[in-house]
Design a protein around this motif. Structure first.
Motif, PDB file in Angstrom:
ATOM      1  N   LEU A  43       0.905  -1.150  -0.216  1.00 47.09           N
ATOM      2  CA  LEU A  43      -0.095  -0.006  -0.087  1.00 47.09           C
ATOM      3  C   LEU A  43       0.691   1.201   0.131  1.00 47.09           C
ATOM      4  CD1 LEU A  43      -2.930  -1.172   2.704  1.00 47.09           C
ATOM      5  CD2 LEU A  43      -3.029  -0.628   0.560  1.00 47.09           C
ATOM      6  N   GLU A  44       0.176   2.728  -0.623  1.00 46.48           N
ATOM      7  CA  GLU A  44       1.834   3.515  -0.642  1.00 46.48           C
ATOM      8  C   GLU A  44      -0.192   4.904  -0.807  1.00 46.48           C
ATOM      9  OE1 GLU A  44       2.510   5.061  -5.322  1.00 46.48           O
ATOM     10  OE2 GLU A  44       3.114   3.191  -4.521  1.00 46.48           O
ATOM     11  N   ARG A  45       0.576   5.684   0.146  1.00 49.53           N
ATOM     12  CA  ARG A  45      -0.198   7.205   0.334  1.00 49.53           C
ATOM     13  C   ARG A  45      -1.801   7.205   0.087  1.00 49.53           C
ATOM     14  NH1 ARG A  45       1.602   8.965  -5.806  1.00 49.53           N
ATOM     15  NH2 ARG A  45       0.633   7.207  -6.468  1.00 49.53           N
ATOM     16  N   ILE A  46      -1.627   6.237   0.878  1.00 51.02           N
ATOM     17  CA  ILE A  46      -3.247   6.353   1.518  1.00 51.02           C
ATOM     18  C   ILE A  46      -3.807   7.372   2.520  1.00 51.02           C
ATOM     19  CG2 ILE A  46      -4.967   4.811   2.382  1.00 51.02           C
ATOM     20  CD1 ILE A  46      -4.276   3.566   0.626  1.00 51.02           C
ATOM     21  N   ASN A  47      -4.440   8.043   2.379  1.00 48.64           N
ATOM     22  CA  ASN A  47      -4.819   9.430   3.071  1.00 48.64           C
ATOM     23  C   ASN A  47      -6.570   9.139   3.164  1.00 48.64           C
ATOM     24  OD1 ASN A  47      -2.455  10.979   3.030  1.00 48.64           O
ATOM     25  ND2 ASN A  47      -2.346  10.498   1.282  1.00 48.64           N
ATOM     26  N   ILE A  48      -7.277   9.358   3.661  1.00 48.59           N
ATOM     27  CA  ILE A  48      -9.062   9.114   4.258  1.00 48.59           C
ATOM     28  C   ILE A  48      -8.667   9.840   5.365  1.00 48.59           C
ATOM     29  CG2 ILE A  48      -8.975   7.329   2.922  1.00 48.59           C
ATOM     30  CD1 ILE A  48      -9.194   6.523   6.034  1.00 48.59           C
ATOM     31  N   SER A  49     -10.203  10.033   5.983  1.00 47.89           N
ATOM     32  CA  SER A  49     -10.711   9.861   7.340  1.00 47.89           C
ATOM     33  C   SER A  49     -12.467   9.762   7.246  1.00 47.89           C
ATOM     34  CB  SER A  49     -10.917  11.322   7.411  1.00 47.89           C
ATOM     35  OG  SER A  49     -11.834  12.251   6.368  1.00 47.89           O
ATOM     36  N   VAL A  50     -12.602   8.470   7.803  1.00 51.72           N
ATOM     37  CA  VAL A  50     -13.825   8.004   8.352  1.00 51.72           C
ATOM     38  C   VAL A  50     -15.271   8.346   9.188  1.00 51.72           C
ATOM     39  CG1 VAL A  50     -15.593   6.084   8.746  1.00 51.72           C
ATOM     40  CG2 VAL A  50     -13.296   6.336   6.780  1.00 51.72           C
ATOM     41  N   ASN A  51     -15.992   9.138   9.071  1.00 58.65           N
ATOM     42  CA  ASN A  51     -16.853   9.331  10.588  1.00 58.65           C
ATOM     43  C   ASN A  51     -17.599   7.905  10.871  1.00 58.65           C
ATOM     44  OD1 ASN A  51     -16.746  12.378   9.879  1.00 58.65           O
ATOM     45  ND2 ASN A  51     -18.170  12.256   8.489  1.00 58.65           N
ATOM     46  N   GLU A  52     -18.203   8.452  11.954  1.00 62.80           N
ATOM     47  CA  GLU A  52     -18.495   7.228  13.010  1.00 62.80           C
ATOM     48  C   GLU A  52     -19.976   7.458  12.585  1.00 62.80           C
ATOM     49  OE1 GLU A  52     -18.706   6.093  17.164  1.00 62.80           O
ATOM     50  OE2 GLU A  52     -18.334   7.842  17.116  1.00 62.80           O
ATOM     51  N   GLY A  53     -19.963   6.056  12.204  1.00 65.06           N
ATOM     52  CA  GLY A  53     -21.564   6.054  11.854  1.00 65.06           C
ATOM     53  C   GLY A  53     -21.306   5.496  10.214  1.00 65.06           C
ATOM     54  N   GLU A  54     -20.622   5.813   9.874  1.00 59.28           N
ATOM     55  CA  GLU A  54     -20.789   5.704   8.211  1.00 59.28           C
ATOM     56  C   GLU A  54     -20.567   3.639   7.796  1.00 59.28           C
ATOM     57  OE1 GLU A  54     -18.111   8.322   5.193  1.00 59.28           O
ATOM     58  OE2 GLU A  54     -17.336   8.520   6.664  1.00 59.28           O
ATOM     59  N   PHE A  55     -20.483   3.314   6.694  1.00 59.25           N
ATOM     60  CA  PHE A  55     -20.476   1.590   6.311  1.00 59.25           C
ATOM     61  C   PHE A  55     -19.485   1.628   5.039  1.00 59.25           C
ATOM     62  CE2 PHE A  55     -22.604  -2.032   5.992  1.00 59.25           C
ATOM     63  CZ  PHE A  55     -21.723  -3.094   5.295  1.00 59.25           C
ATOM     64  N   VAL A  56     -18.499   1.588   5.043  1.00 56.18           N
ATOM     65  CA  VAL A  56     -16.913   1.825   3.919  1.00 56.18           C
ATOM     66  C   VAL A  56     -17.230   0.163   2.959  1.00 56.18           C
ATOM     67  CG1 VAL A  56     -15.089   2.619   3.274  1.00 56.18           C
ATOM     68  CG2 VAL A  56     -16.374   3.891   5.568  1.00 56.18           C
ATOM     69  N   THR A  57     -17.227  -0.028   2.057  1.00 55.24           N
ATOM     70  CA  THR A  57     -17.307  -1.069   1.248  1.00 55.24           C
ATOM     71  C   THR A  57     -15.715  -1.117   0.649  1.00 55.24           C
ATOM     72  OG1 THR A  57     -18.480  -0.545  -0.535  1.00 55.24           O
ATOM     73  CG2 THR A  57     -19.144  -2.276   1.048  1.00 55.24           C
ATOM     74  N   LEU A  58     -15.085  -1.494   0.622  1.00 56.42           N
ATOM     75  CA  LEU A  58     -13.473  -1.864   0.078  1.00 56.42           C
ATOM     76  C   LEU A  58     -13.514  -3.051  -0.960  1.00 56.42           C
ATOM     77  CD1 LEU A  58     -13.334  -0.860   3.562  1.00 56.42           C
ATOM     78  CD2 LEU A  58     -10.777  -1.284   3.236  1.00 56.42           C
ATOM     79  N   VAL A  59     -13.425  -2.180  -2.334  1.00 55.19           N
ATOM     80  CA  VAL A  59     -13.335  -3.677  -3.438  1.00 55.19           C
ATOM     81  C   VAL A  59     -11.526  -3.239  -4.272  1.00 55.19           C
ATOM     82  CG1 VAL A  59     -16.025  -3.234  -4.180  1.00 55.19           C
ATOM     83  CG2 VAL A  59     -14.420  -1.347  -4.906  1.00 55.19           C
ATOM     84  N   GLY A  60     -11.615  -4.647  -5.267  1.00 53.61           N
ATOM     85  CA  GLY A  60     -10.202  -4.016  -6.060  1.00 53.61           C
ATOM     86  C   GLY A  60      -9.635  -5.348  -6.542  1.00 53.61           C
ATOM     87  N   ALA A  61      -9.046  -5.456  -6.645  1.00 51.19           N
ATOM     88  CA  ALA A  61      -8.198  -6.794  -7.657  1.00 51.19           C
ATOM     89  C   ALA A  61      -7.633  -7.571  -6.626  1.00 51.19           C
ATOM     90  CB  ALA A  61      -7.219  -6.387  -8.968  1.00 51.19           C
ATOM     91  N   SER A  62      -7.403  -9.258  -6.782  1.00 50.93           N
ATOM     92  CA  SER A  62      -6.568  -9.801  -5.317  1.00 50.93           C
ATOM     93  C   SER A  62      -5.217  -9.342  -5.405  1.00 50.93           C
ATOM     94  CB  SER A  62      -7.132 -11.588  -6.107  1.00 50.93           C
ATOM     95  OG  SER A  62      -8.383 -11.639  -6.215  1.00 50.93           O
ATOM     96  N   GLY A  63      -4.756  -9.229  -4.303  1.00 53.34           N
ATOM     97  CA  GLY A  63      -3.452  -8.800  -3.859  1.00 53.34           C
ATOM     98  C   GLY A  63      -3.590  -7.520  -3.743  1.00 53.34           C
ATOM     99  N   CYS A  64      -4.708  -6.447  -3.954  1.00 51.60           N
ATOM    100  CA  CYS A  64      -4.571  -5.232  -3.969  1.00 51.60           C
ATOM    101  C   CYS A  64      -4.146  -4.447  -2.503  1.00 51.60           C
ATOM    102  CB  CYS A  64      -5.134  -4.384  -4.953  1.00 51.60           C
ATOM    103  SG  CYS A  64      -6.623  -4.268  -3.975  1.00 51.60           S
TER     104      CYS A  64
END
Length: 267
Positions: free
Chosen positions: A17-38
């Motif tokens: 992983l590189e350059r991950i910059n995120i913020s998540v508020n309480e109560g959000e529902f985040v789905t993560l998709v991507g190719a295998s091994g990403c």
């Protein structure tokens, strides 16, 4: 609630992983998709605390996430993490026992009665109140996954981590599980992160979709660069063309070469 600041994750010379910059508020529902091994599951493990960033900061309530699982975070894996020698009720009560401090992990007296009451309540909510005396081998795949969710929720976590929880289930059962998770998310006011390989599932569930992919490639050093979040999208505001673009990015269609129309020559 959750903030990631310039996170990189490396294993020796391999950048995941590189350059991950995120913020998540309480109560959000985040789905993560991507190719295998990403790196989707790697990021989930960092949220759980069993992996740490190589560089950068991952914060919960502006404090570094503890580098071990705690009661704030519950997790459900694709493969059912239940104890085969325990009944459904005993499996859920065990989650309360293991959360206690001390060496034995056993419950006695009022603590045991409280755990039983709490376990029966959550089993009712996940639809397993009729199966409390059964053992895992007597349950269907969907019922075992409901049991794993009950275990994760008994500790009343703030954050629920789901690592491809429905990948082994039939489509009809998956639809039922989708509704269950959405209901529990709203009831318990959870913050949810769910890894999935199914883009349609990612678009259907939750409030926010992250797409993990590599944006930098070096054919001479394929491990030199890692994946980052290439899309961060609010669910319900994505048009068909963007869906198709992301789907083709994750599952590119290989167009075969046209057969040659030249007439072969013979010596």
């Amino acid at each position: 609630m959750i903030t990631a600041k310039n996170i990189w994750k490396r294993y020796n010379d391999q950048v995941v992983l590189e350059r991950i910059n995120i913020s998540v508020n309480e109560g959000e529902f985040v789905t993560l998709v991507g190719a295998s091994g990403c790196g989707k599951s790697t990021f989930l493990k960092m949220l759980l605390g069993i992996e740490s960033p190589s560089t950068g900061d991952l914060l919960l309530d502006n404090q570094p996430i503890r580098t071990e699982p705690d009661s704030d975070r519950g997790i459900v894996f694709q493969h059912y993490s239940v104890f085969p020698h325990m009944t459904v009720l005993e499996n859920v009560m065990a989650a309360r026992a293991f959360a206690r401090k001390g060496f034995s992990g056993y419950l006695f007296g009022q603590a045991k009665r409280d755990a039983r009451t709490a376990a029966l309540e959550i089993l009712e909510q996940v639809g397993l109140s009729h199966a409390i005396t059964r053992y895992p081998h007597e349950l269907s795949g969907g019922m075992r996954q409901r049991l794993a969710i009950a275990q994760a929720l008994l500790g009343k976590p703030r954050i629920l981590l789901l690592d491809e929880p429905f990948g082994a289930l039939d489509p009809g059962i998956r639809a039922d599980m989708h509704q269950l998770v959405l209901d529990l998310w709203r009831t318990y006011k959870l913050t949810v992160f769910m890894v999935t390989h199914d883009l349609k599932e990612g678009f259907y569930l939750g409030t926010r979709l992250w797409v993990f992919d590599k944006v930098r490639h070096d054919p001479q050093a394929p491990s030199a660069y890692g994946a980052t979040i290439t899309y961060d999208l609010p669910i319900g505001k994505i048009d068909t063309s963007l869906y198709e673009q992301i789907d083709n990015q994750l599952r590119p269609v290989i167009i075969p070469d046209e057969p040659s129309m030249e007439t072969p020559t013979h010596d």
